[in-house]
Enzyme design. Structure first.
Site, PDB file in Angstrom:
ATOM      1  N   LYS B  73       2.707  -7.282  -4.614  1.00  0.00           N
ATOM      2  CA  LYS B  73       2.651  -7.388  -6.193  1.00  0.00           C
ATOM      3  C   LYS B  73       1.502  -6.272  -6.683  1.00  0.00           C
ATOM      4  CE  LYS B  73       1.829 -10.891  -9.683  1.00  0.00           C
ATOM      5  NZ  LYS B  73       1.094 -12.370  -9.789  1.00  0.00           N
ATOM      6  N   SER B 148       4.387 -15.136 -12.934  1.00  0.00           N
ATOM      7  CA  SER B 148       4.110 -13.460 -13.099  1.00  0.00           C
ATOM      8  C   SER B 148       4.583 -12.717 -12.017  1.00  0.00           C
ATOM      9  CB  SER B 148       2.743 -13.164 -13.309  1.00  0.00           C
ATOM     10  OG  SER B 148       1.901 -13.692 -12.133  1.00  0.00           O
ATOM     11  N   SER B 172       2.316 -18.704 -10.544  1.00  0.00           N
ATOM     12  CA  SER B 172       3.080 -17.397 -10.259  1.00  0.00           C
ATOM     13  C   SER B 172       3.639 -16.880  -9.219  1.00  0.00           C
ATOM     14  CB  SER B 172       1.817 -16.256 -10.714  1.00  0.00           C
ATOM     15  OG  SER B 172       1.664 -16.194 -12.091  1.00  0.00           O
TER      16      SER B 172
END
Lengths: 485, 469
Positions: B73, B148, B172
């Protein structure tokens, strides 16, 4: 001034001498090229986290114990949020609700006696970087200082005069130096001081509105700025006005305080607990280890110097002000080989007159001044044992510095041993009287101030080696005994 | 989806190679560029690392994760690759160091293939707040992948890598894992070092894992856990031993806590059906099913948003244009900070910074932040009490399957409520795992969540293995 009293509290920031910064491994060396002592952590790079330097905690506890504070078993860090170009993370890691030390005190010696100044709290925090605005190009930022550990020491509003503030600051500085945790250099900024000042009518119990005075970067400025601010506030009140709660800045060039920001412009720092650091735990074992390692502090040492060496307060205060000088003094006294108040005082005199002068001239420590404690002790003992006169001692002191030899060796080498043999001196006394019949006659007729002349002639005839005390008493005896012409 | 365990045995018996697997992943990323899952692909670096892994296999020196293809990420530092947090704010920034998790993965032989798209600074539940465009759900490109960590979820779900790292502050990892049909683990707070993770809400953030199997989840967990001296909130304990635990027999009797009907009545019917089916599967495997009431459900989301935004308002202060990233046109030094933040941050980030600044400000602190801290304690205590009676708490990961792009953007509060089942695990710091379990009528994946007591991460994975078909 009359009819008013000032209420003063100091906030002192001491930059600590830890090898590395508060929350990263960068060195804390002063004076490095800009932005050299930095890493991703103290630059506030994304993804970095603080890790507490344990020595910062040890230093905080040490200062707390030395100033009679309570030590909190568990304290926490908070974030103080504000924007400034030299504050890399946009917040300062500090302590807010539960500082590591609280409720202490420091004694100062004023002309009116000993006074106790309370310490509200001592807390740990990190320094910001430095912004340099006064260059034509732009604002420049140096982050070498960002993350250097600080202790903030907040006093109670117990201080009543600018002089007391000065003495308190000096006492704290001395303690920091004795603990060897801070350089105490106000000009370089390793010791900083802000003052909260208010005034009120004598007899009033409520506090007046206070102002905070910043930018006090020398001891003199602390005293002058507070003095100025007290007078300014009294004048405001006397002329029917009200003191505004403001942050003032001391302008050393103009010798006055000026408004930096008003109450309305005060920051909202949005303090909240620092989530990246756990609580700081100081258990009893660690606390007691740190307590056991505390050195004797300045004021205690001063009192001991007065009791053990019979020194006047003035001498003791000067000697203990610098740990190295105090250590030197004690070592020299130990080298005397005798417990003698007169000799102790003589050692003190030598240090205060000669060594401190050299240290000032050469900007060096007492150990670099060129005279070892053993050398100084030998010199003092040579005078005490009547081997040489005080004057000779002064004369050979430079030779000691130059050669590194003890006084005894120099005395032997240069044949400076003074003559205390009364028979030899008697011969010289008689000769001087015989050689100066005119002056003898004048003396006898009442010009007794010629006594010094006769003594001087004998000392001169001895090449400076005759013991002046013996010469003096034998000359007196001879003059009293001789028949009037 | 591809699994590392399978590929590793194929590599071992010569059926394929690390280079071949890595090339296949790179091709997949290219083919599926429309999903917008990656912000940076390091084809050269990954190819070189794969070649080295093949040499190690040949020499019999393969490390625990040799040749594992990992996507990271883009709020986790990888030295040499850009770091954007899907924001314009970090324009041009390249981190100087690997996050601890990345360093540990590299040391274990993993191949870092690139950085995945996400909601800007991890603030969002749909991956639509990215400054570089939304990520799309691989099952239906008109739908969101969740957020997210949407890019990481898609990368695993669509076979672009074996596993992906994400971060989970309020769901997330678990919510996009549910929306995309992968496993998604949020470990216990402190078990995985946060050093190198760009902080959103420091007391809630935790790096975790997306994988196509429990085995791969466990293998990565064992490598990235364990104390890190660079993170003061890192647990002092040793690395995990999830691979051992998931292979060992269950202690019995197993007690699974389930929510009362009222707590799940807002969920889509397909999710309730899947939930009931899964409960039945636990029962048939001999588990005792115990209905538990946690209480305080109504304060989960408000508590979360106060704590998270407060910390975010402070954590994002450092993006000021002084030392790195975007520096906007400005008139003077104080304007520089304002101008850079105005230009660099998107609307959702600004909204949360303002909210966080408000709840910490003088006069409001006690009413909001302090109260939220007290609520946090209540929620944690409730969890502790429940875990005295059950080994794991079982519930849906999300009330709905993947929703449509744009559907919830008009009302931030509706969007925030997507996190209803996930935020409490972050508030309490406990481990939580989203397990893929079936699909709805449209073929959209459904995720069910197991939550466990603090430090019972391995146990949670072991219990989840009962749901594997």
């Amino acid at each position: 001034m009359t009819g008013y009293e000032a209420i003063i509290g100091l906030e002192i920031h001491a930059q600590l001498k830890t090898a590395s910064k508060a929350f990263c491994a960068c060195p804390t060396t002063f004076g490095a090229s800009p932005n050299v002592n930095v890493c991703p952590i103290c630059l506030g790079h994304p993804g970095t986290l603080p890790v507490l330097n344990r020595n910062l905690v040890a230093y905080a506890v040490t200062l707390g114990l030395a100033t009679n504070c309570q030590i909190r078993r568990q304290s926490t860090f908070s974030r103080k949020n504000y924007f400034y170009a030299d504050l890399p993370k946009g917040y300062q890691i500090t302590q807010y609700e539960d500082p590591i030390c609280y409720g202490g005190s420091v004694e100062i010696e004023t002309d009116d006696g000993v006074k106790r100044i309370g310490i509200t709290r001592i807390h740990m925090e990190e320094d910001s970087g430095k912004s340099i605005h006064d260059l034509d190009i732009d604002t420049l930022v140096d982050l070498n200082r960002a993350g250097v550990p600080l202790l903030e020491i907040v006093s109670e509003p117990d201080i009543r005069t600018a002089r007391e503030a000065y003495l308190y600051l000096q006492q704290l500085r001395q303690t920091l130096l004795y603990l060897d945790i801070c350089d105490g250099n106000m000009e370089e900024g390793s010791l900083r001081c802000d003052a909260n000042v208010s005034v009120r009518k004598v007899g009033e119990t409520r506090f007046g509105t206070k102002t905070e005075v910043k930018n006090l970067n020398s001891f003199r400025n602390v005293e002058k700025a507070i003095e100025y601010e007290i007078v300014r506030q009294i004048e405001v009140i006397e002329s029917g006005g009200k003191v505004q709660q403001q942050t003032m800045q001391w302008d050393a060039a103009k010798q006055q305080t000026k408004v930096m920001r008003s109450k309305e412009q005060a920051h909202d720092y949005r303090y909240f607990p620092e989530p990246d650091l756990g609580p700081v735990v100081v258990d009893d074992l660690w606390k007691e280890q740190l307590r056991a390692a505390l050195p004797e502090l300045g004021l205690a040492r001063k009192r001991r110097f007065m009791a053990a060496y019979g020194l006047p307060s003035y001498d003791a205060a000067i000697l203990v002000d610098d740990v190295a000088v105090a250590d030197y003094y004690e070592e020299a006294c130990a080298n005397l080989g005798t417990a003698d108040a007169e000799a102790y005082k003589a050692v003190s005199n030598w240090i205060m007159t000669e060594l401190l002068r050299i240290m000032g001239q050469q900007k060096c420590g007492i150990r670099e001044a060129g005279c070892t404690p053993a050398q100084l002790a030998s010199l003092v003992m040579a005078v005490k044992n009547d081997v040489i006169s005080n004057k000779t001692a002064k004369d050979i002191f430079p030779a000691m510095l130059e050669t590194g030899k003890t006084a005894d060796v120099i005395i032997e080498e240069q044949g400076l041993r003074q003559v205390s043999d009364t028979a030899a001196i008697k011969l010289l006394v008689d000769k001087v009287l015989a050689d100066n019949p005119d002056n003898l006659a004048k003396y006898k007729s009442g010009k007794t101030n010629l006594f010094g002349f006769f003594v001087g002639q004998v000392l001169k005839a001895s090449g400076g080696s005759a013991n002046p005390g013996i010469v003096s008493s034998m000359m007196k005896e001879a003059l009293d005994a001789s028949d009037p012409q | 989806m591809i699994t590392y365990a399978t590929d590793r045995s194929d590599i071992n018996n010569g059926a394929t190679s690390c280079a071949e697997r890595t090339t296949a992943c790179l091709q997949r990323i290219d083919e599926r560029a429309s999903l917008n899952a990656f912000l940076h692909v390091d084809a050269d670096g990954a190819t070189a690392a794969a070649a080295e892994s093949d040499e190690r296999f040949a020499a019999g020196l393969a490390r625990p994760l040799e040749g594992l293809v990992v996507a990271v990420k883009d709020n986790i530092n990888v030295a040499g690759m850009p770091l954007t947090c899907a924001s314009r704010m970090l324009d041009g920034f390249r981190p100087l160091f690997d996050a601890t998790v990345v360093e540990r993965l590299r040391d274990a032989g993993a191949v870092i293939i690139g950085k995945t798209n996400m909601d800007e600074f991890a603030m969002g539940s749909s991956n639509e707040t990215s400054a570089f465009g939304a990520v799309r759900n691989p099952v239906d490109e008109s739908r969101v992948p969740g957020g997210s960590s949407g890019g990481s979820a898609v990368a695993v779900a669509d076979g672009m890598c074996h596993v992906a790292l994400g971060s989970d502050t309020g769901g997330s990892i678990r919510q996009p894992a549910a929306f995309c049909g992968t496993y998604g683990l949020k470990p216990t707070y402190g078990r995985v070092s946060r050093y190198g993770l760009v902080a959103f809400a420091s007391s809630l953030d935790q790096i975790g894992i997306f994988a196509s199997s429990l085995h791969d989840t466990a293998a990565v967990f064992d490598v990235i856990t364990g104390h890190d001296p660079m993170d003061a909130t890192s647990d002092p304990g040793a690395a995990g031993r999830a691979l051992d635990v998931i292979a060992s027999p269950h202690a019995s009797p197993l007690r699974i806590g389930v929510l009362p009907r009222t707590a799940i009545q807002g969920c889509e019917p397909a999710i309730i059906t899947a939930y009931d089916e899964a409960i039945e599967r636990f029962r048939t495997k001999g588990a005792a099913i115990i209905e538990v009431a946690l209480g305080h459900e109504e304060i989960w989301v408000p508590t979360y948003f106060i704590l998270a935004t407060a910390e975010a308002s402070s954590n994002l202060a450092r993006f000021d244009g002084v030392r790195y990233g975007l520096r906007a046109e400005h008139t003077d030094i104080s304007d520089m900070t304002t101008a850079s933040k105005t230009a660099g941050f998107g609307a959702e980030v600004k909204r949360r910074i303002m909210l966080g600044t408000y709840v910490l400000s003088s006069g409001y602190y006690d009413a909001y932040y302090r109260k939220a801290q007290q609520a946090r304690r209540l929620i944690s205590d409730a969890y502790n009490a429940v875990f005295a009676d059950v080994d794991a708490l079982f519930m849906p990961t999300t009330p709905t399957t993947a929703f449509s792009l744009g559907e919830r953007n008009a009302d931030p509060v509706t969007m925030w409520l997507s996190d209803y089942f996930t935020v409490s695990a972050n508030i309490a710091g406990i481990p939580a795992l989203s397990v893929p379990f079936g699909k709805d009528a449209s073929g959209l994946p459904i995720g069910l969540q197991l939550q466990g007591a603090l430090f019972h991460d391995e146990r949670l994975m072991q219990i989840a293995s009962l749901l594997e078909s």
